[in-house]
Design a protein around this motif. Structure first.
Motif, PDB file in Angstrom:
ATOM      1  N   PHE A 214       0.833  -1.209   0.000  1.00  0.00           N
ATOM      2  CA  PHE A 214       0.000   0.000   0.000  1.00  0.00           C
ATOM      3  C   PHE A 214       0.864   1.254   0.000  1.00  0.00           C
ATOM      4  N   LEU A 215       1.849   1.317   0.894  1.00  0.00           N
ATOM      5  CA  LEU A 215       2.706   2.502   0.962  1.00  0.00           C
ATOM      6  C   LEU A 215       3.497   2.670  -0.326  1.00  0.00           C
ATOM      7  N   ARG A 216       3.958   1.596  -0.886  1.00  0.00           N
ATOM      8  CA  ARG A 216       4.742   1.659  -2.129  1.00  0.00           C
ATOM      9  C   ARG A 216       3.957   2.374  -3.218  1.00  0.00           C
ATOM     10  N   GLN A 217       2.701   1.984  -3.395  1.00  0.00           N
ATOM     11  CA  GLN A 217       1.877   2.600  -4.418  1.00  0.00           C
ATOM     12  C   GLN A 217       1.615   4.068  -4.115  1.00  0.00           C
ATOM     13  N   ARG A 218       1.378   4.376  -2.859  1.00  0.00           N
ATOM     14  CA  ARG A 218       1.139   5.768  -2.462  1.00  0.00           C
ATOM     15  C   ARG A 218       2.356   6.646  -2.740  1.00  0.00           C
ATOM     16  N   LEU A 219       3.529   6.136  -2.469  1.00  0.00           N
ATOM     17  CA  LEU A 219       4.752   6.911  -2.701  1.00  0.00           C
ATOM     18  C   LEU A 219       4.957   7.187  -4.187  1.00  0.00           C
ATOM     19  N   ILE A 220       4.659   6.222  -5.019  1.00  0.00           N
ATOM     20  CA  ILE A 220       4.790   6.420  -6.468  1.00  0.00           C
ATOM     21  C   ILE A 220       3.805   7.476  -6.947  1.00  0.00           C
ATOM     22  N   GLU A 221       2.565   7.402  -6.465  1.00  0.00           N
ATOM     23  CA  GLU A 221       1.559   8.419  -6.834  1.00  0.00           C
ATOM     24  C   GLU A 221       1.980   9.804  -6.357  1.00  0.00           C
ATOM     25  N   ASP A 222       2.496   9.885  -5.146  1.00  0.00           N
ATOM     26  CA  ASP A 222       2.911  11.172  -4.589  1.00  0.00           C
ATOM     27  C   ASP A 222       4.083  11.763  -5.373  1.00  0.00           C
ATOM     28  N   ALA A 223       4.982  10.913  -5.817  1.00  0.00           N
ATOM     29  CA  ALA A 223       6.156  11.390  -6.561  1.00  0.00           C
ATOM     30  C   ALA A 223       5.764  12.028  -7.890  1.00  0.00           C
ATOM     31  N   HIS A 224       4.598  11.664  -8.416  1.00  0.00           N
ATOM     32  CA  HIS A 224       4.141  12.224  -9.684  1.00  0.00           C
ATOM     33  C   HIS A 224       3.148  13.380  -9.492  1.00  0.00           C
ATOM     34  N   ASP A 225       2.937  13.787  -8.248  1.00  0.00           N
ATOM     35  CA  ASP A 225       2.034  14.892  -7.956  1.00  0.00           C
ATOM     36  C   ASP A 225       2.841  16.192  -7.901  1.00  0.00           C
ATOM     37  N   PRO A 226       2.665  17.098  -8.857  1.00  0.00           N
ATOM     38  CA  PRO A 226       3.482  18.316  -8.886  1.00  0.00           C
ATOM     39  C   PRO A 226       3.220  19.248  -7.704  1.00  0.00           C
ATOM     40  N   ASP A 227       2.096  19.084  -7.028  1.00  0.00           N
ATOM     41  CA  ASP A 227       1.759  19.963  -5.914  1.00  0.00           C
ATOM     42  C   ASP A 227       2.191  19.412  -4.555  1.00  0.00           C
ATOM     43  N   SER A 228       2.771  18.221  -4.541  1.00  0.00           N
ATOM     44  CA  SER A 228       3.136  17.599  -3.273  1.00  0.00           C
ATOM     45  C   SER A 228       4.423  18.191  -2.704  1.00  0.00           C
ATOM     46  N   LYS A 229       4.497  18.227  -1.377  1.00  0.00           N
ATOM     47  CA  LYS A 229       5.729  18.614  -0.676  1.00  0.00           C
ATOM     48  C   LYS A 229       6.607  17.403  -0.381  1.00  0.00           C
ATOM     49  N   ARG A 230       6.151  16.221  -0.817  1.00  0.00           N
ATOM     50  CA  ARG A 230       6.899  14.973  -0.622  1.00  0.00           C
ATOM     51  C   ARG A 230       7.108  14.674   0.859  1.00  0.00           C
ATOM     52  N   ASP A 231       6.078  14.903   1.655  1.00  0.00           N
ATOM     53  CA  ASP A 231       6.210  14.787   3.099  1.00  0.00           C
ATOM     54  C   ASP A 231       5.074  13.916   3.657  1.00  0.00           C
ATOM     55  N   PHE A 232       5.408  13.078   4.651  1.00  0.00           N
ATOM     56  CA  PHE A 232       4.377  12.232   5.247  1.00  0.00           C
ATOM     57  C   PHE A 232       3.311  13.074   5.943  1.00  0.00           C
ATOM     58  N   GLY A 233       3.736  14.003   6.812  1.00  0.00           N
ATOM     59  CA  GLY A 233       2.777  14.785   7.578  1.00  0.00           C
ATOM     60  C   GLY A 233       1.959  15.742   6.750  1.00  0.00           C
ATOM     61  N   ALA A 234       2.546  16.261   5.673  1.00  0.00           N
ATOM     62  CA  ALA A 234       1.846  17.262   4.861  1.00  0.00           C
ATOM     63  C   ALA A 234       1.039  16.642   3.734  1.00  0.00           C
ATOM     64  N   ASP A 235       1.453  15.475   3.243  1.00  0.00           N
ATOM     65  CA  ASP A 235       0.836  14.918   2.031  1.00  0.00           C
ATOM     66  C   ASP A 235       0.293  13.504   2.200  1.00  0.00           C
ATOM     67  N   ILE A 236       1.162  12.567   2.550  1.00  0.00           N
ATOM     68  CA  ILE A 236       0.774  11.155   2.546  1.00  0.00           C
ATOM     69  C   ILE A 236      -0.334  10.878   3.565  1.00  0.00           C
ATOM     70  N   ILE A 237      -0.131  11.274   4.811  1.00  0.00           N
ATOM     71  CA  ILE A 237      -1.117  10.958   5.853  1.00  0.00           C
ATOM     72  C   ILE A 237      -2.439  11.693   5.619  1.00  0.00           C
ATOM     73  N   PRO A 238      -2.442  13.021   5.343  1.00  0.00           N
ATOM     74  CA  PRO A 238      -3.733  13.679   5.084  1.00  0.00           C
ATOM     75  C   PRO A 238      -4.505  13.058   3.925  1.00  0.00           C
ATOM     76  N   ALA A 239      -3.804  12.620   2.873  1.00  0.00           N
ATOM     77  CA  ALA A 239      -4.493  12.001   1.735  1.00  0.00           C
ATOM     78  C   ALA A 239      -5.161  10.698   2.141  1.00  0.00           C
ATOM     79  N   ILE A 240      -4.506   9.916   2.999  1.00  0.00           N
ATOM     80  CA  ILE A 240      -5.110   8.659   3.448  1.00  0.00           C
ATOM     81  C   ILE A 240      -6.291   8.942   4.372  1.00  0.00           C
ATOM     82  N   VAL A 241      -6.161   9.961   5.217  1.00  0.00           N
ATOM     83  CA  VAL A 241      -7.284  10.330   6.097  1.00  0.00           C
ATOM     84  C   VAL A 241      -8.512  10.679   5.259  1.00  0.00           C
ATOM     85  N   ARG A 242      -8.296  11.408   4.147  1.00  0.00           N
ATOM     86  CA  ARG A 242      -9.421  11.814   3.294  1.00  0.00           C
ATOM     87  C   ARG A 242     -10.025  10.654   2.516  1.00  0.00           C
ATOM     88  N   GLY A 243      -9.167   9.753   2.025  1.00  0.00           N
ATOM     89  CA  GLY A 243      -9.682   8.750   1.104  1.00  0.00           C
ATOM     90  C   GLY A 243      -9.441   7.312   1.485  1.00  0.00           C
TER      91      GLY A 243
END
Length: 422
Positions: A214-243
């Motif tokens: 699961f994390l592997r796929q999320r990291l790949i998606e995040d790496a292709h997001d031009p608006d991401s800060k590439r950060d767990f607290g700012a991007d990865i965790i909030p996205a999982i909380v939402r969806g």
């Protein structure tokens, strides 16, 4: 979901994020990253996350480094070199090395993991535990991993319970009655309470448990997001909380304590005041952090040094230490040491005094010096007759004095003082 019948730690990799400078520690991190800062007499801060993983049964670890990593890498090579590949044990040190792009270092905490996906794949693990390398605490990660699996979570976040009045300094979580995270808020002005107590808030410890696919796929998606800060607290965790399904794990459930009635101990020693206090607290009669617990030891690099020695026994010139920790290799020569933590190899000379002082390794204190409420950096030579901690205005001329009244002394500061007074 049925309860696991095997230890999950055997199928887990601990990925320690240890690349940050820790600028709030000021000159203490001029030459080393925050996780490499000394703590507790013998250890480094990073040893707590690594020891928790080892004591929890995790034998596959990686440490991502970036800022001034030499002392951290050298410490891990010397103190953590007992893993054996033939027993399927590994500790990899992963400096930022432009593995993805020739112009790109680690751009954030999530990017540090993303850039090493192939290395994590090679471990063949089911779970990945993301750990901050700059906090002081004892925790059984196996308990958190079981919580993660049994809840069916996409991510489980380690949480502290803090008073709402203090929670604005943290990333905090709003949870429902079942422990599911409904909102993840970064340093909110008005933190939410918990379902059972509106006066406290759940704050993130920077510890995250994931199923690796699961994390592997999320990291790949995040790496292709031009608006991401590439950060767990700012991007990865909030996205999982939402969806997805994000769950909170209470630190009190997995905290390792020497007595059941002890308050769960966790410290971010990220300021000079917090660093000084956490070290001085160890001199208490019954400190909240028990470094003497052999059932959950803090592993570290142990230098081969002789025992501490106390010499001279006459009025005004007595080598003594009261309510203090004095490490091996120290010579306390005609010096009065009170409520202080004296690291390895410190030498003090006659007629000097240390009171509520944290003296890092190989400090030398010359005769007639008086030091109080101070942190002395590694290898500093305190000149004869220097007085620190009695006149804040004079201290501020040469050294750094914190808001809490603690004086930080480095060799560069002393050298500038000597040149100005010459």
């Amino acid at each position: 979901m049925p309860r696991p019948t095997h230890r999950l730690s055997g199928h887990t990799m601990a990925f320690v994020l240890a690349g940050g400078r820790g600028s709030r520690l000021k000159e203490l991190t001029d030459k080393r990253a925050k996780p490499a800062v000394f703590f507790g007499g013998k250890a480094r801060i990073v040893d707590f996350a690594l020891s928790n993983a080892l004591n929890s049964g995790i034998r596959k670890m990686a440490i991502a480094t970036q800022y001034k990593a030499h002392s951290l890498i050298r410490h891990c090579q010397r103190g953590w070199n007992f893993f054996r590949a033939e027993r399927n044990e590994y500790l990899d040190i992963l400096p930022a090395s432009q593995r993805v792009d020739e112009t790109r270092w680690y751009q954030g905490t999530a990017d540090a993991v993303f850039q090493n996906i192939d290395i994590i794949d090679s471990y063949g693990v089911d779970y990945v535990l993301i750990l901050a390398g700059d906090h002081v605490y004892k925790m059984d990660y196996e308990i958190m991993l079981r919580d993660h699996v049994e809840s069916g979570a996409d991510v489980t976040v380690g949480c502290l319970t803090v008073p709402r009045a203090e929670a604005s300094a943290f990333g905090v979580m709003d949870v429902d009655a079942g422990g599911r995270i409904t909102h993840f808020l970064e340093k909110p002005a008005h933190p939410p309470g918990t379902p059972e107590d509106p006066g406290v808030t759940l704050a993130s410890m920077g510890i995250y448990a994931f199923n690796w696919p699961f994390l592997r796929q999320r990291l790949i998606e995040d790496a292709h997001d031009p608006d991401s800060k590439r950060d767990f607290g700012a991007d990865i965790i909030p996205a999982i909380v939402r969806g997805g399904r994000a769950m909170a794990h209470r630190f009190a459930l997995s905290c390792v304590r020497h007595r059941p009635d002890v308050v769960p101990y966790w410290r971010d020693v990220g300021t000079v005041d917090a660093f000084w206090k956490a070290n001085i607290d160890l001199t208490d009669f019954d400190p909240e952090l028990d470094l003497w617990d052999t059932s959950w030891p803090i592993w570290t690099y142990a230098e081969a040094v002789p025992p501490a020695k106390f010499i001279h026994d006459e009025d005004g010139r007595r080598g003594m230490a009261v309510s203090s920790l004095v490490c091996g290799g120290c010579i306390i020569s005609g010096t009065e040491v009170r409520n202080s933590l004296v690291f390895t190899g410190v030498h003090t000379n006659s007629f000097s005094r240390l009171d509520h002082v944290v003296a890092l390794p190989y400090v030398v204190v010359e005769r007639h010096a008086r030091l109080a409420r101070a942190v002395i950096d590694r290898g500093v030579v305190i000149p004869r007759g220097l007085v620190v901690g009695e006149d804040p205005a004079e201290d501020r001329r040469w050294f750094r004095v914190t808001e809490g009244g603690v004086t930080l002394v480095t060799q560069d500061m002393l050298d500038r003082r000597a040149a100005a007074l010459a």
